[in-house]
Design a protein around this motif. Structure first.
Motif, mmCIF file in Angstrom:
data_model
loop_
_atom_site.group_PDB
_atom_site.id
_atom_site.type_symbol
_atom_site.label_atom_id
_atom_site.label_comp_id
_atom_site.label_asym_id
_atom_site.label_seq_id
_atom_site.Cartn_x
_atom_site.Cartn_y
_atom_site.Cartn_z
ATOM 1 N N THR A 21 0.824 -1.214 0.000
ATOM 2 C CA THR A 21 0.000 0.000 0.000
ATOM 3 C C THR A 21 0.857 1.263 0.000
ATOM 4 O O THR A 21 0.408 2.313 -0.449
ATOM 5 N N ILE A 48 1.601 -0.358 -9.852
ATOM 6 C CA ILE A 48 0.259 -0.294 -9.279
ATOM 7 C C ILE A 48 -0.580 -1.499 -9.691
ATOM 8 O O ILE A 48 -1.189 -2.168 -8.854
ATOM 9 N N SER A 73 1.688 -4.655 -8.871
ATOM 10 C CA SER A 73 2.413 -4.488 -7.610
ATOM 11 C C SER A 73 3.872 -4.903 -7.752
ATOM 12 O O SER A 73 4.443 -5.558 -6.876
ATOM 13 N N LEU A 111 -4.125 4.329 -10.915
ATOM 14 C CA LEU A 111 -4.761 3.909 -9.673
ATOM 15 C C LEU A 111 -6.201 3.449 -9.886
ATOM 16 O O LEU A 111 -6.731 2.665 -9.083
ATOM 17 N N LYS A 168 -5.125 0.573 -4.200
ATOM 18 C CA LYS A 168 -3.824 -0.085 -4.076
ATOM 19 C C LYS A 168 -3.834 -0.901 -2.807
ATOM 20 O O LYS A 168 -3.991 -0.380 -1.708
#
Length: 356
Positions: A71, A146, A149, A273, A291
């Motif tokens: 995060t 994002i 990850s 995002l 996220k």
């Protein structure tokens, strides 16, 4: 190592639920409702801060230090978006070898491998590009960070932009001194526990030093690859996770509110995002920014539902000491958070879970 990518993958298969929280005897986390039951029974393991589209607010241990996992990457995104606003070219070519200087042959749940596959880049089974001199646009690294990850993309952006830039971006949102340690370094500390310092305060620096060695010393890279042949066991991974980067729900919440408000521009932020949940936008909403992150026995999410009239609902939810059986139910965990932001019943359910 447990995969963080499942946090998104399982969620993409499910729709949005409207949730209440009855007093059931056992928390069945295979359902969104069960996650509210879990939260109600384990409040000492939860850090949360949320506001719905009507401005109602709920907080529980919002300043408690919790493990952030991936995060934290919204800070990297905010810094990158700011740099683009100030003239950084998102189409600038990045050499794959420079990207993979931060990729220690794994330890990211397959994130880098998936990123290369989507880009159509030939690679090894471990996810290393066959041609390190090939290039991709810089913006593809931000997207990989994002959407998949990708840890190495986050570390590349941190190296490229600098800690001062990332820290300043977080401060603009109201998040002071976020933990910006190297993801590569953390994986290396798992593989080389002999380099773990006794003091937790020294761990980020130790990880940074190992990451620099990985990037610059071919002999050490060979040793890293050899260590992957005998991976650490589950309990060792859990013990390693306890020392991973921490932050508060309040800090993560502030970052997401600032991103949603356009404080770092809108084009770059929304492009990346808002992509992961593009197929899960609640009825009437404009978009969902998301996220998440996970590490062994840790689940975390930052999320904002944006409405066409400018309203926004935001949630930061950090869970610790999650049993393996519950950890597997990450899709329902995210659906619970989405319902809390998009329906009055869901927000009421979150409030009851946190307050009793």
């Amino acid at each position: 190592m447990l995969s963080r990518r499942t946090l998104l993958g399982s969620a993409a298969l499910a729709g949005v639920a409207t949730i209440a929280v009855p007093a059931t005897a056992v928390a069945d986390t295979s359902t969104p409702q069960g996650w509210f039951d879990w939260i109600a029974r384990h409040r000492d393991r939860v850090g949360a801060l949320a506001v719905d589209a009507d401005g109602r607010r709920v907080a529980h241990r919002p300043h408690a230090p919790q493990i952030l996992a991936s995060t934290i990457k919204v800070v990297h995104l905010a810094a990158y978006a700011t740099a683009v606003e100030r003239g950084l070219d998102p189409d600038e070519p990045v050499r794959l070898g420079d990207w993979e200087a931060f990729y220690p042959f794994g330890g990211d749940g397959g994130a880098h491998l998936f990123a290369l596959q989507e880009l159509g880049i030939p690679h090894t089974d471990r996810g290393n590009a066959l041609d390190p001199d090939a290039t991709v646009p810089l913006d593809r690294l931000a997207r990989a960070m994002i959407v998949f990850s990708d840890n190495s993309a986050a570390d590349y952006l941190r190296h490229r932009l600098g800690d001062q830039t990332l820290t300043a971006a977080a401060a603009r949102a109201g998040w002071l001194r976020p933990d910006l340690r190297s993801f590569c370094g953390e994986v290396l500390l798992l593989l080389f526990p002999e380099f773990l310092p006794r003091s937790p305060a020294l761990r980020p620096g130790a990880g940074d030093r190992l990451a620099r060695r990985f990037a610059t010393e071919p002999a050490f890279r060979d040793e890293v690859l050899a260590r992957f042949q005998t991976p650490r066991g589950a309990e060792a991974q859990v013990a390693w996770t306890r020392g991973h980067g921490r932050g508060s729900a309040a800090g993560l919440f502030a970052m997401h509110r600032a991103l949603a408000a356009g404080r770092f521009g809108e084009t770059v932020v929304r492009r990346h995002l808002e992509e992961p949940f593009a197929a899960l936008v609640p009825p009437g909403a404009a978009a969902v920014a998301f996220k998440g992150g996970s590490l062994p026995r840790v689940l975390a999410t930052g999320m904002t539902v944006r409405w066409p009239d400018g309203r926004a609902a935001t949630l930061a939810l950090l869970l610790d000491d999650v049993a393996d059986a519950d950890f597997a139910n990450q899709g329902p965990f995210l659906r619970a958070g989405l319902a809390a932001l998009s329906t009055r019943e869901g927000f009421d359910g979150l409030v009851r879970a946190l307050r009793g």
